[in-house]
Design an enzyme around this catalytic site. Structure first.
Site, mmCIF file in Angstrom:
data_model
loop_
_atom_site.group_PDB
_atom_site.id
_atom_site.type_symbol
_atom_site.label_atom_id
_atom_site.label_comp_id
_atom_site.label_asym_id
_atom_site.label_seq_id
_atom_site.Cartn_x
_atom_site.Cartn_y
_atom_site.Cartn_z
ATOM 1 N N ARG A 52 0.832 -1.215 0.000
ATOM 2 C CA ARG A 52 0.000 0.000 0.000
ATOM 3 C C ARG A 52 0.860 1.256 0.000
ATOM 4 N NH1 ARG A 52 -4.500 0.385 4.509
ATOM 5 N NH2 ARG A 52 -2.678 0.896 5.775
ATOM 6 N N ARG A 100 9.268 26.820 -0.427
ATOM 7 C CA ARG A 100 7.816 26.627 -0.465
ATOM 8 C C ARG A 100 7.227 27.064 -1.801
ATOM 9 N NH1 ARG A 100 2.983 29.182 0.390
ATOM 10 N NH2 ARG A 100 1.359 27.883 1.304
ATOM 11 N N LYS A 148 -3.046 7.115 1.339
ATOM 12 C CA LYS A 148 -2.895 7.282 2.789
ATOM 13 C C LYS A 148 -1.990 8.478 3.069
ATOM 14 C CE LYS A 148 -2.330 4.298 6.869
ATOM 15 N NZ LYS A 148 -3.657 4.385 7.460
ATOM 16 N N GLU A 180 -16.092 5.457 6.396
ATOM 17 C CA GLU A 180 -15.231 4.657 7.263
ATOM 18 C C GLU A 180 -15.148 5.334 8.625
ATOM 19 O OE1 GLU A 180 -11.342 4.340 5.376
ATOM 20 O OE2 GLU A 180 -11.440 6.409 4.691
#
Lengths: 285, 285
Positions: A52, A100, A148, A180
């Site tokens: 994953r 940035r 994730k 979920e």
């Protein structure tokens, strides 16, 4: 506090494990993570978590700085260095340090890889024995929950809101269907004994534990339906539970104000938890 | 690289400005930010940015470690220490360092406050002279865009996707309506000369520059409509532009494949940019 943290090839006392304020993980949540359970000092379902992680990295065009063997070695070494018997390994990979900018830094910019451990009694814990209560809250997260990422502010806010409502955790819903939990897969068992788990899509994470549980349920002759279910269906469920890497299977005995079953952990959850622990403990590496 | 960064009360060379890997800004995107423009070494629209920072903090139950005067002092000192004439100050506030947990750390846990500067020629830049092109992309961000959090992965991905499509930046849409740019407010001017800017809600950020531009437009007798507009309306606009703290007003001369107006910066954008720079430069502190 005396843990040893892995950071970009170095092993550091946790107080010295620091990243630049220019790290894109810090400035832009441009980072993915995995949590792998440790049991008997071994890695539970490592292959699933490693796969994953690779997928999350591909989706975000992030390059892992370690190959498969090195990644496994680091996981094993961090367990050993911290003498973890039961607990978890947290891994985070960011796009690294750069001025940035919404534009990704040039290819070849070193990523940031950090791993640390947390100890936790995963075999015996109160939640598994008594079950937990959940509050139903709207799912306000971004639309790519199959990746994730560390964009965990809303799950954290939802957990706090659930606690403010007297519940242990949150189940999130969107468009009239449960997605979920704040950090776990949501499952219910219908009055006629079917295990219902939301089908995979970009709306939710492909839980590693979820996949194992569905496999075990089928192997035990349970009828499994992979489909979305509504908050109303959850309120009327015969049984409900969550699955996650370090919770394994934990019963949900209350959803909002509705008591599920008789208010104690149900048979499905108990059987699946026991089989999960038995088989995955034996297969840990 | 030789900037001086402010970090939790200390002034550090940028290479030494580091935060713990356990900082919730790094692990969970539990952080807010502001960008304030610097012009002639002064702060542009500081009051608006300070007020929005306070609002973001309130929404997330984050406590600012500095009072109003101290915060202004730090802004001024970082400009002075880095001799910034034109550019910006980036400020980020996180919920601080804590053991990783979806539950917020105990009240009183010190937050992390970091400020750094970036130099940029904000008065004269190519984008403002030639205009930019934007690609229309679905808005996949979380649902609380009124809070300025560091959950910027999707805006960053959208900017990259826009560039892959040959555009300079992205305009995002949701439910058939444009929300905003990847890091700017989106505006159009209709064929009959009305300035259309999406009304404020949780779907978009309350732009500090946006508010000023609407005020200036009204003061100049322009008809202003605060309402959502569709991608189709944008494609057919007489003029289009973005506003943001460091871009001020920049024309959008192409939306997907449609050329806007004659493909050069339009009159509304030019007038508004000039008035914005003139008035806000004069009012800078």
């Amino acid at each position: 506090m005396s843990r040893i943290v892995y950071l970009n090839g170095e092993w550091l006392p946790e107080a010295e494990a620091k990243v630049s304020v220019f790290d894109r993980g810090f400035l832009m949540a441009d980072a993915i993570y995995e949590v792998t359970c440790v049991l008997d000092g071994k890695l539970v379902e490592y292959a699933g978590h490693a796969a994953r992680l690779q997928r999350s990295a591909r989706e975000l065009k992030l390059a892992l700085p370690l190959d498969d063997d090195e990644l496994l070695s680091v996981h094993r070494e961090i367990v050993a260095r911290n003498s973890v018997d039961q607990g978890m390994i947290y891994l985070q990979l960011t796009r690294g340090v750069a001025e940035r900018d919404f534009v990704f830094p040039p290819e070849g910019t070193p990523t940031t890889l950090v791993l640390f451990t947390q100890t936790k009694n995963v075999l015996v814990n109160r939640a598994a024995e008594t079950g937990i209560s959940v509050a139903l809250l709207p799912d306000l997260r971004w639309a790519r929950r199959d990746i994730k990422t560390v964009q965990l502010l809303y799950p954290s806010m939802a957990k706090m809101e659930a606690k403010a409502r007297g519940a242990d955790d949150a189940w999130l819903y969107e468009d009239g269907m449960v997605t979920e939990g704040s950090a776990a897969t949501a499952h219910i068992v219908t009055s006629d004994g079917r295990l219902v788990t939301r089908d995979l899509s970009r709306a939710l994470l492909a839980g590693v534990t979820r996949a194992s549980i569905l496999e075990l349920a089928k192997a035990h002759g349970m009828i499994v339906e992979e489909r979305a279910f509504s908050p109303q269906e959850a309120l009327q469920a015969r049984e409900a539970f969550i699955t996650s890497a370090t919770n394994f299977v934990v019963s949900v005995v209350k959803v909002d104000d509705a008591t599920i079953g008789d208010g104690t952990p149900g048979e499905f959850a108990r059987v699946l938890r026991n089989h999960y622990v038995e088989t995955r403990r034996a297969a840990a590496i």
